[in-house]
Design an enzyme around this catalytic site. Structure first.
Site, short mmCIF file in Angstrom:
data_model
loop_
_atom_site.label_atom_id
_atom_site.label_comp_id
_atom_site.label_asym_id
_atom_site.label_seq_id
_atom_site.Cartn_x
_atom_site.Cartn_y
_atom_site.Cartn_z
N SER A 12 -33.30 45.54 13.67
CA SER A 12 -32.48 44.60 14.44
C SER A 12 -31.29 45.33 15.03
CB SER A 12 -31.98 43.47 13.53
OG SER A 12 -30.93 42.78 14.18
N HIS A 37 -36.19 44.15 17.07
CA HIS A 37 -35.73 42.78 16.86
C HIS A 37 -34.40 42.59 17.60
CE1 HIS A 37 -35.52 38.99 14.56
NE2 HIS A 37 -34.22 39.22 14.45
N ASP A 39 -31.40 39.87 18.53
CA ASP A 39 -30.78 38.61 18.10
C ASP A 39 -29.90 38.03 19.19
OD1 ASP A 39 -31.60 38.33 15.26
OD2 ASP A 39 -30.56 40.25 15.03
N MET A 41 -27.57 35.06 20.24
CA MET A 41 -26.83 33.95 19.62
C MET A 41 -25.96 33.26 20.66
SD MET A 41 -25.42 35.86 16.25
CE MET A 41 -26.50 36.79 15.18
N HIS A 70 -35.32 37.01 18.91
CA HIS A 70 -34.95 35.92 18.01
C HIS A 70 -33.88 35.08 18.70
CE1 HIS A 70 -33.02 34.90 13.80
NE2 HIS A 70 -33.47 33.82 14.43
N MET A 72 -31.40 32.42 18.72
CA MET A 72 -30.56 31.50 17.96
C MET A 72 -29.77 30.69 18.98
SD MET A 72 -29.53 34.10 14.90
CE MET A 72 -30.12 35.55 15.78
N MET A 141 -36.09 32.84 7.40
CA MET A 141 -34.74 33.40 7.37
C MET A 141 -34.34 33.55 5.91
SD MET A 141 -33.88 33.99 10.48
CE MET A 141 -32.25 34.61 10.04
N ASP A 179 -36.40 37.79 7.79
CA ASP A 179 -35.22 38.26 8.50
C ASP A 179 -33.96 37.95 7.70
OD1 ASP A 179 -33.33 39.06 10.35
OD2 ASP A 179 -33.72 37.43 11.77
C1 DX5 Z 1 -29.04 37.28 11.35
C2 DX5 Z 1 -29.99 37.98 12.27
C3 DX5 Z 1 -30.64 39.14 11.66
C4 DX5 Z 1 -29.70 40.26 11.31
C5 DX5 Z 1 -30.34 41.10 10.24
O1 DX5 Z 1 -28.64 36.11 11.93
O2 DX5 Z 1 -31.00 37.09 12.68
O3 DX5 Z 1 -31.70 39.63 12.45
O4 DX5 Z 1 -29.39 41.07 12.40
O5 DX5 Z 1 -29.39 42.00 9.75
P1 DX5 Z 1 -29.44 42.48 8.23
O6 DX5 Z 1 -30.75 43.15 8.06
O7 DX5 Z 1 -28.26 43.41 8.12
O8 DX5 Z 1 -29.30 41.27 7.37
ZN ZN Z 2 -32.76 37.97 13.66
#
Ligand code: DX5
Ligand code: ZN
Length: 225
Positions: A12, A37, A39, A41, A70, A72, A141, A179
């Site tokens: 990620s 990956h 993220d 947000m 991903h 969010m 999650m 994740d």
């Molecule tokens: C959290 C994200 C994850 C995060 C994972 O909201 O969706 O993908 O980046 O990071 P680690 O592996 O450090 O928990």
């Molecule tokens: Zn994620």
């Protein structure tokens, strides 16, 4: 038990050095990342804002492995043309963020992308069960979404096990992705034993303690060991 060779590692980039993002994406690709990956947000579904289309495009331009995006984002259906625009990318939406989950999943499939649904630690498997036959991935999650560097919630393992039993029993093709808080230790090993075949890892791969190749090797070795 799932064949160990089939476990994919999806670093990620949320934990990467954003001042040096292109190089870090290239480095993790060379180190054997199976997926990247990403993220996204929105500051609504989760409190933080990470990045949007421009950064996702920059990440894609620096790797030839599929992005595992991903979202969010509250009501991600409104932004599919922004994020599901390259067919080789995989798109994950949250069950909690979609008023019409079946329609959102179907629209992603119609665009030609692989599709996954993520469920938060407090969300029951039942939230995803009705669309499970349509999915390429279901993502458990193992932290509450919004930040990297949090600790793995151990109850996630039982959720992975129960999902795996449902998928196997019905002979669905969805892979289980996990994740949050996955490290090169029991969190990765027990997730794989429980049935996960895609491991997301942020701070375990991008950190100050190890180089990216060392961290990738450690994660791979831990799963195979
Ligand atoms: C959290 C994200 C994850 C995060 C994972 O909201 O969706 O993908 O980046 O990071 P680690 O592996 O450090 O928990
Ligand atoms: Zn994620």
């Amino acid at each position: 038990m799932v064949s160990k060779a089939k476990v994919l590692i999806a670093p990620s980039v949320l934990s990467a050095d954003f001042a040096d993002l292109g190089r870090q994406v290239r480095e993790v690709t060379e180190a054997g990342a199976d997926l990247i990956h990403v993220d996204v947000m929105d500051g609504v579904f989760v409190p933080a804002i990470s990045f949007g289309e421009v950064v996702v495009d920059a990440i894609r331009a620096n790797t030839d492995v599929p992005l595992n995006i991903h979202l969010m984002i509250q009501e991600p259906e409104n932004l599919l043309s922004t994020f599901a625009k390259v067919e080789t990318d995989q798109i994950l939406v949250h069950a909690e963020a979609c008023s019409h989950l079946h329609r959102t999943v179907s629209r992603i499939k119609d665009r030609g992308n692989q599709v996954g649904v993520a469920i938060n630690p407090g969300t029951s498997i039942s939230a995803v069960e009705e669309v499970l036959p349509l999915l390429d991935m279901v993502m458990v999650m193992s932290v509450n979404p919004g930040a990297s560097g949090q600790s793995f919630i151990p109850q996630s393992l039982d959720k992975i096990r129960r999902l795996k039993a449902i998928i196997d029993q019905a002979e669905y093709s969805a892979q289980i992705e996990v994740d949050g808080g996955v490290k090169a230790d029991w969190t990765a090993q027990d997730s794989v034993k429980a049935g996960a075949t895609i491991l997301v890892a942020g701070s375990a791969i991008f950190n100050d303690r190890q180089s990216i190749p060392e961290a990738m090797k450690g994660m791979r070795g831990c799963i195979l060991g």
